[in-house]
Design an enzyme around this catalytic site. Structure first.
Site, PDB file in Angstrom:
ATOM      1  N   PRO A 237      11.285  -9.087   6.396  1.00 25.94           N
ATOM      2  CA  PRO A 237       9.750  -9.444   6.077  1.00 25.94           C
ATOM      3  C   PRO A 237       9.520  -8.885   5.679  1.00 25.94           C
ATOM      4  CG  PRO A 237      10.826  -8.937   8.634  1.00 25.94           C
ATOM      5  CD  PRO A 237      11.723  -8.500   7.428  1.00 25.94           C
ATOM      6  N   GLY A 239       6.311  -6.112   3.609  1.00 26.83           N
ATOM      7  CA  GLY A 239       6.732  -5.002   4.047  1.00 26.83           C
ATOM      8  C   GLY A 239       7.363  -3.969   4.731  1.00 26.83           C
ATOM      9  N   THR A 240       8.862  -4.122   5.061  1.00 24.66           N
ATOM     10  CA  THR A 240       9.836  -3.345   5.653  1.00 24.66           C
ATOM     11  C   THR A 240      10.231  -2.401   4.416  1.00 24.66           C
ATOM     12  OG1 THR A 240      11.721  -5.271   5.054  1.00 24.66           O
ATOM     13  CG2 THR A 240      10.163  -5.351   6.848  1.00 24.66           C
ATOM     14  N   GLY A 241       9.902  -2.150   3.063  1.00 26.78           N
ATOM     15  CA  GLY A 241      10.882  -1.711   2.340  1.00 26.78           C
ATOM     16  C   GLY A 241      11.669  -1.963   1.480  1.00 26.78           C
ATOM     17  N   LYS A 242      11.695  -3.158   1.348  1.00 28.65           N
ATOM     18  CA  LYS A 242      13.471  -3.712  -0.036  1.00 28.65           C
ATOM     19  C   LYS A 242      12.799  -3.087  -1.190  1.00 28.65           C
ATOM     20  CE  LYS A 242      11.782  -8.050   0.771  1.00 28.65           C
ATOM     21  NZ  LYS A 242      10.741  -7.631   2.119  1.00 28.65           N
ATOM     22  N   GLU A 459     -14.020 -10.631  28.698  1.00 30.12           N
ATOM     23  CA  GLU A 459     -12.842  -9.414  29.299  1.00 30.12           C
ATOM     24  C   GLU A 459     -12.059  -9.032  30.114  1.00 30.12           C
ATOM     25  OE1 GLU A 459     -11.385  -9.802  26.657  1.00 30.12           O
ATOM     26  OE2 GLU A 459     -12.987 -10.900  25.192  1.00 30.12           O
ATOM     27  N   HIS A 462      -9.011 -11.293  31.754  1.00 32.08           N
ATOM     28  CA  HIS A 462      -7.789 -11.423  30.926  1.00 32.08           C
ATOM     29  C   HIS A 462      -7.592  -9.859  31.637  1.00 32.08           C
ATOM     30  CE1 HIS A 462      -8.449 -14.631  28.216  1.00 32.08           C
ATOM     31  NE2 HIS A 462      -8.767 -13.715  27.165  1.00 32.08           N
ATOM     32  N   ASP A 534      -7.724 -18.480  22.605  1.00 28.94           N
ATOM     33  CA  ASP A 534      -7.032 -18.344  23.706  1.00 28.94           C
ATOM     34  C   ASP A 534      -5.796 -19.649  24.088  1.00 28.94           C
ATOM     35  OD1 ASP A 534      -8.055 -15.296  24.035  1.00 28.94           O
ATOM     36  OD2 ASP A 534      -9.367 -16.555  25.615  1.00 28.94           O
TER      37      ASP A 534
END
Length: 684
Positions: A237, A239-242, A459, A462, A534
């Site tokens: 994905p 932002g994972t540091g590739k 809220e 929920h 929702d």
């Protein structure tokens, strides 16, 4: 004269020998050339003029003739020029000279419409002197006339020549080499990154570390018959540091490292992409063994034959050349390709087969241990308090990527700087986590009392359901302060990383999603559009349960539909769903059944605990934000034993009527002076 490490003289002393330095535009030469052209044109325009000749108008010539001052003893010359309409008369007349006494003979020249006034002029001249005849002179100057007409064109051409010449100098001596590779050779001495700077992807580091060892000592693996891999594809994905992992490989391996993006290959010129691929591999073979990193390879490696238009386009030519270079008839060892993408599903199958990309390294989202290690790497640049617990932050950030964790640390530092603190505390880290995940608080949003009360009841519904239901993640925080696009938020944080969803958990999520609309209806006896988010989440979850996860008893374990993965238009055109109209109707019925049952269950629970819903809503109206423990206290005791003690956000200082600016508290100004250097430039 100094010398470089290779023993060659250092030519930086002479700017003419440095092809990389763009030379300034030669405006002086351009102005000089323009002046020369203008002078030449002026000389040509006035080439027939004598310095003592006076230009007079045609009426003035007739007046002099009537006055009898024209010298008719000397010839009057009529000059006719080819290619022009200009026809002149020249001769002598008697007149005064400035600064002198008496009359002298002066030379004149006048332009006359000779073709029209010729007979009249001759008649007037013969009236003064009988049998007077004009002397005709033909001037053929076609080249001069052509030069005068072409002078503006020549001036424009010379200006364009100077500009184009300057652009060639600025682009280097190889301005037309757009077919050359744009791969950059990374300098390992500047901003060197090693595996110590990469955390949270231990399995990926192990796989690529084997590649580094192979480059350092190939014989170690070749003794057993192993060959160096042709390519490594890093998948994960965003932002994972590739990219960071690829830079770490360059820092660890003592070999040349070329870096290029997939979009750098394809441009508007046909054949440029394939030419750049050939040039890139040629550079790699000269520096073998070496590494070539292609970031976002899906820009050039997409599946062939899909999409609108013909199949033989520029991008496919580039891909074909890349396939040939990686494993063709002229395959050579020593060049390793490392590519990164977050869309492996769109890559061409020929690119993924063994022999081209022999290994696929999955760089996934970090787990709780990996997140803690990533936080430790990024927290080194920030001054933090001693009580900061990174393990707690790591547990509260499930699903965060490495880039999001780095952003969390940066946001916490900025929050601490705004408050005037000397170090980052847990409060700033918690607030930064909420800001990164759910958005920033919008306290400036003006809501009336009725809307605010409706949000509090929404809220509260929920929150109560999340506490009552056992198969739902733990409640983290409830707030009626607008955050991001929402007017209020109920935040949940699981105790640990979750990689699957049980049917009971999915049904519990549907029930909690229905609670906001029901509780809001208790207060207003009406419904609003506040539950739109929702409803959308519940519908998507129910559709996944029916179509993807096999959680419907009536439909069973059948995959229905094409999934939610984006596909190319060309692949999707003309393709109908893989189920009949009767099955589609059954899918809609099952989705509605799941949502209706969840709504009924949520209504039963909230009706039973309506007094507690009201207590939570009143507490939210009073304190605006409550955490999970405080909600549990209201559920058990009807009130909070430990209400929130946090102070409200400070009000803005009053305006100074003299300057029109807000007055600044002296104590805050003194505290800001004591900030550490890394926070000196931060502002609210």
């Amino acid at each position: 004269m100094s010398e470089n490490p290779n023993g060659d003289p250092d030519r930086r002393q002479s700017p003419d020998n440095d092809p990389g330095e763009p030379r300034p535009f030669n405006w002086r030469g351009l102005v000089l050339l323009s002046l020369v052209l203008l002078l030449v044109g002026s000389a040509l325009m006035f080439r027939g003029e004598d310095r003592g000749t006076q230009r007079i108008s045609y009426p003035e010539f007739l007046q002099l003739l009537d006055d009898g001052v024209i010298d008719l003893n000397r010839p009057i010359v009529a000059t006719i020029r080819d290619g022009t309409a200009e026809q002149t008369l020249s001769g002598h007349y008697t007149g005064p000279v400035a600064g002198r006494t008496g009359q002298e003979f002066l030379r004149f020249r006048t332009t006359v419409p000779l073709q029209i006034e010729r007979d009249e002029i001759i008649e007037r001249l013969r009236a003064k002197r009988e049998n007077f005849a004009l002397t005709y002179e033909y001037d053929s100057d076609t080249f001069g006339a052509l030069l005068i007409h072409l002078l503006p064109v020549l001036l424009i051409v010379m200006v364009l020549f100077f500009i184009f010449r300057q652009q060639m100098k600025m682009a280097g001596r190889n301005a037309m080499t757009f077919g050359k590779s744009r791969a950059k050779l990374m300098a390992l001495d500047k901003n060197r990154i090693t595996f110590k700077n990469v955390a949270g992807v231990e399995e990926a580091k192990e796989e690529v570390w084997e590649l580094v060892e192979f480059l350092r000592d190939p014989k170690k693996f070749q003794r057993l018959g192993g060959n160096i891999p042709k390519g490594v594809l890093m998948v994960g994905p965003p932002g994972t540091g590739k990219t960071l992992l690829a830079r770490a490989i360059a820092g660890e391996a003592d070999v040349p490292f070329f870096s290029i993006s997939g979009s750098d290959f394809v441009e508007m010129f046909v054949g440029v992409g394939a030419s750049r691929v050939r040039d890139m591999f040629e550079q790699g073979r000269k520096s073998a063994p070496c590494l070539i990193f292609i970031d976002e390879i899906d820009a050039v490696g997409r599946h062939r034959g899909h999409g609108l238009g013909g199949g033989h386009d520029e991008r496919e030519q580039t891909l074909n050349q890349l396939l040939v270079e990686m494993d063709g008839f002229d395959a050579q060892e020593g060049v390793i390709i490392i590519a990164a993408t977050n869309r492996p599903d769109v890559l061409d199958p020929a690119l993924l087969r063994p022999g081209r990309f022999d290994r696929q390294v999955t760089v996934s989202l970090p787990d709780v241990k990996g997140r803690e290690e990533i936080l430790k790497v990024h927290i080194k640049k920030v001054k933090v308090a001693t009580e900061v617990d990174l393990a707690r932050i790591a547990k509260g950030t499930p699903g965060f990527s490495g880039a999001e964790l780095a952003n969390l640390i940066n946001e916490a530092a900025l929050l601490a700087a705004r408050k005037g603190l000397k170090a980052v505390t847990m409060d700033e880290l918690e607030e930064a986590r909420d800001k990164v995940r759910w958005g920033r608080e919008r306290r400036s949003l003006a809501m009336n009392d009725k809307e605010k009360a409706g949000t509090a009841w929404h809220e509260a519904g929920h929150a109560l359901l999340s506490v009552v239901l056992e198969d739902f993640p733990a409640l983290h925080k409830v707030t009626i302060i607008p955050r991001g696009p929402a007017l209020g938020s109920t935040m949940f944080l699981p105790e640990g990383d979750t990689y699957s969803m049980q049917r009971k958990q999915a049904i519990a999520s549907l029930i909690v999603g229905m609670g906001g609309r029901i509780a809001e209806q208790f207060f207003t006896n009406d419904i609003s559009n506040g539950a739109s988010g929702d409803i959308a989440q519940a519908t998507n979850l129910a559709r996944h349960m029916v179509c993807d996860w096999g959680m419907s008893d009536r439909l069973g374990m059948i995959k229905l539909g094409e999934g939610d993965t984006p596909v190319f238009l060309g692949r999707d055109m003309g393709r109908s769903p893989n189920y009949s109209a009767a099955t589609a109707k059954l899918i809609d019925e099952e989705i509605k059944r799941l949502i209706d049952e969840a709504y009924q269950k949520a209504e039963e629970i909230l009706t039973e605990h309506k007094d507690k819903v009201e207590a939570i809503a009143e507490a939210l109206l009073e304190y605006e934000t409550l955490d999970g423990a405080q909600i549990c206290e209201i559920m058990e005791h009807g009130s909070m034993k430990n209400p929130p003690q946090g102070r409200k956000p400070p009000a803005l200082p009053p305006l100074d009527p003299a300057t029109g600016k807000r007055k600044e508290d002296a104590k805050k100004r003194d505290d800001r002076d004591d900030l550490p250097p890394e926070f000196a430039g931060a502002h609210a």
